[in-house]
Motif scaffolding. Sequence first.
Motif, PDB file in Angstrom:
ATOM      1  N   VAL A 114      35.668  40.550  39.518  1.00 60.74           N
ATOM      2  CA  VAL A 114      36.129  41.772  38.851  1.00 60.74           C
ATOM      3  C   VAL A 114      37.364  42.322  39.552  1.00 60.74           C
ATOM      4  N   ARG A 115      37.330  42.370  40.888  1.00 58.45           N
ATOM      5  CA  ARG A 115      38.491  42.865  41.635  1.00 58.45           C
ATOM      6  C   ARG A 115      39.704  41.978  41.394  1.00 58.45           C
ATOM      7  N   LEU A 116      39.484  40.676  41.326  1.00 58.56           N
ATOM      8  CA  LEU A 116      40.581  39.750  41.044  1.00 58.56           C
ATOM      9  C   LEU A 116      41.204  40.052  39.686  1.00 58.56           C
ATOM     10  N   LEU A 117      40.366  40.236  38.662  1.00 57.23           N
ATOM     11  CA  LEU A 117      40.880  40.533  37.328  1.00 57.23           C
ATOM     12  C   LEU A 117      41.630  41.858  37.302  1.00 57.23           C
ATOM     13  N   LYS A 118      41.159  42.829  38.084  1.00 59.84           N
ATOM     14  CA  LYS A 118      41.830  44.127  38.114  1.00 59.84           C
ATOM     15  C   LYS A 118      43.254  43.987  38.654  1.00 59.84           C
ATOM     16  N   HIS A 119      43.439  43.115  39.633  1.00 64.56           N
ATOM     17  CA  HIS A 119      44.777  42.881  40.176  1.00 64.56           C
ATOM     18  C   HIS A 119      45.634  42.090  39.190  1.00 64.56           C
ATOM     19  N   VAL A 120      45.062  41.089  38.582  1.00 62.88           N
ATOM     20  CA  VAL A 120      45.819  40.236  37.651  1.00 62.88           C
ATOM     21  C   VAL A 120      46.234  41.014  36.410  1.00 62.88           C
ATOM     22  N   CYS A 121      45.348  41.898  35.934  1.00 62.02           N
ATOM     23  CA  CYS A 121      45.602  42.628  34.687  1.00 62.02           C
ATOM     24  C   CYS A 121      46.285  43.968  34.918  1.00 62.02           C
ATOM     25  N   GLY A 122      46.543  44.315  36.174  1.00 58.37           N
ATOM     26  CA  GLY A 122      47.248  45.563  36.456  1.00 58.37           C
ATOM     27  C   GLY A 122      46.427  46.800  36.177  1.00 58.37           C
ATOM     28  N   ALA A 123      45.162  46.792  36.595  1.00 57.38           N
ATOM     29  CA  ALA A 123      44.287  47.947  36.374  1.00 57.38           C
ATOM     30  C   ALA A 123      44.777  49.137  37.193  1.00 57.38           C
ATOM     31  N   ARG A 124      44.312  50.317  36.793  1.00 55.75           N
ATOM     32  CA  ARG A 124      44.759  51.546  37.452  1.00 55.75           C
ATOM     33  C   ARG A 124      44.256  51.633  38.884  1.00 55.75           C
ATOM     34  N   GLU A 125      42.988  51.335  39.111  1.00 54.26           N
ATOM     35  CA  GLU A 125      42.394  51.372  40.447  1.00 54.26           C
ATOM     36  C   GLU A 125      42.026  49.945  40.837  1.00 54.26           C
ATOM     37  N   THR A 126      42.957  49.244  41.491  1.00 49.93           N
ATOM     38  CA  THR A 126      42.717  47.833  41.811  1.00 49.93           C
ATOM     39  C   THR A 126      41.853  47.648  43.049  1.00 49.93           C
ATOM     40  N   GLY A 127      42.002  48.548  44.014  1.00 47.51           N
ATOM     41  CA  GLY A 127      41.265  48.377  45.258  1.00 47.51           C
ATOM     42  C   GLY A 127      41.884  47.277  46.109  1.00 47.51           C
ATOM     43  N   THR A 128      41.291  47.043  47.267  1.00 45.01           N
ATOM     44  CA  THR A 128      41.800  46.024  48.190  1.00 45.01           C
ATOM     45  C   THR A 128      41.102  44.700  47.946  1.00 45.01           C
ATOM     46  N   LEU A 129      41.898  43.668  47.807  1.00 45.39           N
ATOM     47  CA  LEU A 129      41.345  42.327  47.588  1.00 45.39           C
ATOM     48  C   LEU A 129      41.433  41.573  48.909  1.00 45.39           C
ATOM     49  N   HIS A 130      40.310  41.554  49.662  1.00 47.12           N
ATOM     50  CA  HIS A 130      40.311  40.958  50.995  1.00 47.12           C
ATOM     51  C   HIS A 130      40.347  39.434  50.928  1.00 47.12           C
ATOM     52  N   ARG A 131      40.856  38.868  52.011  1.00 48.05           N
ATOM     53  CA  ARG A 131      40.848  37.406  52.126  1.00 48.05           C
ATOM     54  C   ARG A 131      39.475  36.945  52.610  1.00 48.05           C
ATOM     55  N   ASN A 132      39.263  35.668  52.624  1.00 49.05           N
ATOM     56  CA  ASN A 132      37.999  35.080  53.049  1.00 49.05           C
ATOM     57  C   ASN A 132      37.870  35.158  54.567  1.00 49.05           C
ATOM     58  N   VAL A 133      36.986  36.048  55.033  1.00 46.89           N
ATOM     59  CA  VAL A 133      36.848  36.249  56.482  1.00 46.89           C
ATOM     60  C   VAL A 133      36.237  35.032  57.158  1.00 46.89           C
ATOM     61  N   TYR A 134      35.592  34.166  56.388  1.00 43.78           N
ATOM     62  CA  TYR A 134      34.984  32.967  56.955  1.00 43.78           C
ATOM     63  C   TYR A 134      36.000  31.837  57.122  1.00 43.78           C
ATOM     64  N   LYS A 135      37.198  32.057  56.557  1.00 38.24           N
ATOM     65  CA  LYS A 135      38.269  31.074  56.706  1.00 38.24           C
ATOM     66  C   LYS A 135      39.546  31.798  57.129  1.00 38.24           C
ATOM     67  N   PRO A 136      39.613  32.214  58.409  1.00 38.60           N
ATOM     68  CA  PRO A 136      40.750  33.011  58.881  1.00 38.60           C
ATOM     69  C   PRO A 136      42.095  32.307  58.746  1.00 38.60           C
ATOM     70  N   GLY A 137      42.098  31.010  58.648  1.00 40.27           N
ATOM     71  CA  GLY A 137      43.362  30.284  58.530  1.00 40.27           C
ATOM     72  C   GLY A 137      43.924  30.296  57.122  1.00 40.27           C
ATOM     73  N   THR A 138      43.170  30.794  56.150  1.00 46.30           N
ATOM     74  CA  THR A 138      43.624  30.805  54.759  1.00 46.30           C
ATOM     75  C   THR A 138      44.485  32.035  54.506  1.00 46.30           C
ATOM     76  N   ALA A 139      45.786  31.839  54.365  1.00 45.59           N
ATOM     77  CA  ALA A 139      46.708  32.966  54.175  1.00 45.59           C
ATOM     78  C   ALA A 139      47.066  33.176  52.715  1.00 45.59           C
ATOM     79  N   VAL A 140      46.934  32.142  51.921  1.00 45.78           N
ATOM     80  CA  VAL A 140      47.364  32.216  50.520  1.00 45.78           C
ATOM     81  C   VAL A 140      46.243  32.762  49.646  1.00 45.78           C
TER      82      VAL A 140
END
Length: 246
Positions: A114-140
């Motif tokens: 849901v958070r991903l779709l909010k960012h992709v669709c330009g929702a009003r309240e997107t919130g923070t989309l965190h990265r995968n904390v279990y894979k700290p090397g993943t920057a993309v």
Amino acid sequence: MSGVSALLSKWFSERPQWLQIAATRLLQQSELTGKDVSELATMCQQEADGKLTKTTCSFPATTFSQDAAGTLRLCSISDVEGINALAPKKPLEFGKGNITIVYGNNGSGKSGYVRLLKHVCGARETGTLHRNVYKPGTAVQKACISFEQDGIPKTHTWSGQGACDDLNSVDIFDTTFGKVFVSSEDEVSYEPPVLSFFSSLILVCERVASALDAEANRLKDISRSPELPIAHHRQHAMLYNPEAAP
């Protein structure tokens, strides 16, 4: 021709010619430029002087029909990387029906999608989309969104920022979005396409009125005779009556 378009065509046929042209342009462009407003103001003046050429304006049958706005359907989300703990082995598909239920245990990733779709669709309240904390090397952060627009399959690769223009009409409602209207003052309204069109047309009329007022003030300033300085009046009097000299 649909009933709404037929009524509008009849109503506008009884309106001033420049207003009919303004309505036609607004349907074609959705927003009029300063040049359009200037031209409409000139047409209004010409019509008042009886010098505007008569034209016929009409509304297509599908102007305000529901199909005119097009259709949009989300199909799937795939190739998700660096977003929360999402690591899907296959796409999340939404099917072809009018309603799709996505279910799973707590922590399975439903909110992440849901958070991903909010960012992709330009929702009003997107919130923070965190990265995968279990894979700290993943920057993309990225994901592929598949959708159909007017029956044509399309895809959008989201690269971690910005929204997809084709998907900005998608409305997403969740708990966070609901709190916006509970804890703050906001107005939520839906304006049918016909009323939205007339709202835009009213703004155009106001802009044309402002342009006409500005032109009228300009002509008024030109017509005013400038006031001569007092010294100039004395010199002018002395030329014709030397005894008037102090």
